[in-house]
Motif scaffolding. Structure first.
Motif: not given
Length: 756
Positions: A264-272, A274-292
């Motif tokens: 699997g892979q976990a990606i988390f990006d965060v921009l506290p 933002d000087w243009i929007t004055d908002k905290t912006r983020y992106g999240l991506s989680l992928t996981h594969a498992q044989y049970l």
């Protein structure tokens, strides 16, 4: 030493030479070592003298060898009691992992400690080399250079190198550590760090990576400093602070893992803030594969961003900025055998999407599946019959959407059950086949609100389907341009009959169906619609003829030419759009794909609507690729209308809107070591540049420089421009913003010539 002792000593040496069959002009001696931890020492020279077990002096073409270590000099001394070798003068040391040269050497062969003056070294792993003022041996596989340098450039070329006050080489970990280090390019310092750690063999290791610098129109000047953490052999992490002059500091985090039964892979990006929007912006991506175990497996694919413009503002390539529907799905599956000749699959999933709307070109968000259960089963050759079953139960949910004019779009949702059994009788020989197939598609809806004026919420539909597929394969051997081929001629006939069932949108909902492109894959399928909400009516026959050219030696398909003609015996009644074709006239499609010559490939298809005597669709592409680093592509795409558009849906573009685009791209050398890259994607219909790229690249023996300007549309009337500059120092680092992904995406066949 007395004369008698000296005579006895040299007599022993003479006998040793005879036993080895060596020249009488060479002297050698083997000195035993009492320690079991070390191999014996061999000394060879024109003349050897000294005191046994105390001091041995070798003069003239002297060589000292222990195991894989060989020391060569004109004059050397060895002290067996302490295991020390002392050499004053030019010395050459060759070992399993490196080659060393210097002006003098003092080395303890037991502890591998000592020093080498004015050293020059060359690493056999990774091709690194360098020099220094003093070389310190600090144990097996560890040494240090004082005022040292490192480069992967060949001897006589110092285009780039590391200059460090202290440079440590660890052969055990295959890493170098430099302190108070500067990276010089063309004798100009381009980077200074108080400490840096690098892998000279390409192995993964923890530490800071080279800084990444770039510039985009929406974020300004950017500087990133990635830190790679090699946590364990099967999982790692990369943490990257990304400073943007217009927006602030963004933190990008990536974690990867892999095991015997999971990955699997976990990606988390965060921009506290933002000087243009004055908002905290983020992106999240989680992928996981498992044989049970016992046939069970699980998957997770979850993506989320803080706002619709996250990728458009912060992405640097069209692959990110063009993302519209972000998948959010979790599923579990079971796969097993069903008897000796069958298979069974069960899947349960929940699925949702985050739709990133462009206010100027709104789209309909997909329905959510909360949840969906599917069961498929098959049995082969049961008294000559093949049985298949597809069954799906889904709870579709549509979240109301707010329109730009303030109105709310709400579509009917509810539950749907599909039962789709089929039976076929495949009759096959070595040269042909006949396959009749009968299917029954039953669908039942239980809606939350009616879609028809009758007020019905429980709707059913049952449609029988019959198809007959038959084909023959003819082969012959042939020779073309002194190459042996097998040429095939493969006629195929496909008949399909499906009776009409009223599936008007005012009666039946449409949760997932769309009309598929008319292609060779589609003309031999029972349903021209994707999904299960629409089942086409059909009374038609398809004739197709395919010829393939197959290399006799390898079995690879060199070229394929195909043509297909569909003849409809009745008008179509089931459509998704009032603009779709309903005539009983025939459709024609032709295609050619493969290698016309060893360096020219093509993939071209054309679709004709014979009812209107007009071209419906053209897809053509030709690529000239004579060798790595040389490629030229040109393509043309034309579609008269986009099928499946629903005129009454305000989220869709008007029916019949087509496209006409041309694209061209190239990577080509124009001077020694220089090459140019360019690509363009232009809409002839809109007279608008959709994407463009231009760049140059210089490749030396040990470094490469790339400069790329990329401009593309991120949304209606919005564009993004990114400028990439990257200096790659082979075997050490890449400084700047990496354009490789952009180049490979924009120029099919692009090759990094620095890897050649």
């Amino acid at each position: 030493m007395t004369k008698r002792v000296m005579n006895k000593f040299f007599t022993q040496i003479f006998v040793f030479f005879i036993l080895l069959g060596l020249s009488v002009t060479t002297a050698a001696v083997e000195l035993p070592n009492e320690s079991k931890k070390h191999l014996p020492v061999y000394i060879e020279a024109d003349e050897i003298k000294g005191y046994p077990q105390q001091e041995v002096e070798a003069i003239g073409k002297a060589k000292l060898q222990r195991g894989d270590q060989l020391i060569s000099a004109e004059h050397m001394k060895y002290f067996p009691a302490t295991d020390d070798a002392v050499i004053e003068g030019k010395v050459h040391v060759e070992r399993e992992k490196d080659v060393l040269e210097g002006t003098h050497l003092r080395l303890n062969l037991k502890s591998i400690t000592g020093e080498l003056g004015q050293p020059n070294y060359s690493l056999k792993e990774g091709g690194g080399r360098g020099s220094g003022s003093l070389f310190l041996f600090e144990g097996e596989d560890h040494y240090r250079l004082i005022k040292g340098s490192y480069t992967t450039c060949p001897v006589g070329n110092n285009d780039w190198f590391i200059r460090a006050d202290d440079l440590e080489i660890d052969h055990e970990q295959q890493v170098g550590t430099a302190r108070h280090a500067s990276v010089l390019f063309k004798d100009v310092p381009i980077l200074y760090v108080p400490w840096m750690n690098f892998s000279y063999s390409g192995k993964r290791k923890s530490g800071f990576l080279a800084p990444v610098m770039g510039n985009t129109a929406r974020s300004g000047v950017e500087v990133s400093l990635p830190f790679y953490w090699n946590i364990a052999p099967n999982y790692d992490a990369t943490i990257t602070p990304r400073a943007m002059s217009k927006r602030g500091i963004m933190l990008e985090n990536e974690f990867r893992y892999m095991g015997q039964t999971l990955a699997g892979q976990a990606i988390f990006d965060v921009l506290p803030d933002d000087w243009i929007t004055d908002k905290t912006r983020y992106g999240l991506s989680l992928t996981h594969a498992q044989y049970l175990g016992k046939g069970w497996s699980g998957n997770l694919d979850y993506n989320l961003v803080s706002d619709r413009d996250f990728f458009r503002d912060l992405g640097v390539n069209v692959g990110l900025t063009s993302r519209t529907n972000l998948l959010q799905q979790m599923s579990t599956s079971y796969n097993s055998h069903l008897g000796r000749k069958g298979a069974i699959n069960f899947t349960a999933l929940v699925q949702s999407f985050q739709t990133l709307q462009d206010p100027r070109a709104l789209i309909t968000p997909p329905y959510k599946r909360l949840p969906q259960f599917s069961l498929t089963a098959s049995q082969r050759n049961i008294y000559g019959f093949d049985f298949d079953l597809t069954s799906i139960w889904t709870n579709f949910y549509f979240e109301s959407q707010r329109l730009p004019d303030g109105q709310t779009l709400s579509l009917a949702d509810g539950m749907r059950m599909v039962l789709f059994p089929s039976v076929s009788v495949p009759l096959q020989t070595s040269f042909g086949y006949i396959k009749p197939r009968i299917s029954l598609h039953h669908t039942r809806y239980n809606l939350n609100e009616p879609v028809s004026e009758s007020g019905d919420t429980n709707i059913t539909r049952t449609v029988p389907l019959f198809s007959l597929d038959t084909g023959v394969v003819f082969e012959r051997d042939m020779m073309f341009r002194k190459e042996n081929f097998v040429q095939t001629l493969e006629p195929r006939i496909y008949y399909l009959y499906v009776p009409f069932r009223n599936q008007d949108g005012r009666i039946f909902p449409n949760f997932e169906s769309a009309e598929m492109d008319f292609s060779f894959a589609q003309i031999f399928t029972e349903n021209r619609f994707s999904g299960h909400d629409r089942i086409n009516d059909a009374n038609e026959i398809t004739f197709a003829l395919t010829s393939r050219l197959i290399e006799s030696a390898t079995g690879d398909e060199r070229l394929r030419i195909a043509a297909g003609q569909r003849i409809r015996f009745a008008d179509r009644n089931v459509v998704l759009s009032t603009q779709q074709t309903t005539s009983d006239k025939s459709d024609f499609i032709a295609a050619i794909s493969g290698r016309i010559t060893p360096s020219i490939t093509t993939d071209t298809s054309i679709q004709l609507d014979q009812s209107e005597l007009r071209t419906e669709k053209i897809r053509t592409g030709v690529s000239y690729h004579p060798e790595p680093g040389k490629v030229f592509n040109i393509g043309y795409r034309y579609t008269r209308g986009i099928p499946g558009l629903v005129q009454t849906n305000p989220f869709f573009l008007p029916p019949g809107v087509g496209l006409e685009q041309v694209d061209a791209s190239t990577q080509w050398p124009f001077l020694k070591n220089w090459q140019g890259m360019a690509s363009v994607n232009y809409s002839l219909k809109d007279e608008k540049l959709l994407a463009g790229l231009i760049g140059i690249e210089y490749n030396s023996c040990c470094w490469s420089l790339r400069m790329v300007l990329n401009r593309f549309i991120t949304a209606t009337e919005r564009t993004s421009t990114a400028f990439f500059v990257q200096l790659e120092l082979n075997g050490l680092m890449r400084i700047g913003n990496n354009p490789i992904r952009v180049l490979r995406q924009g120029i099919p066949g692009y090759t990094r010539t620095s890897e050649q």
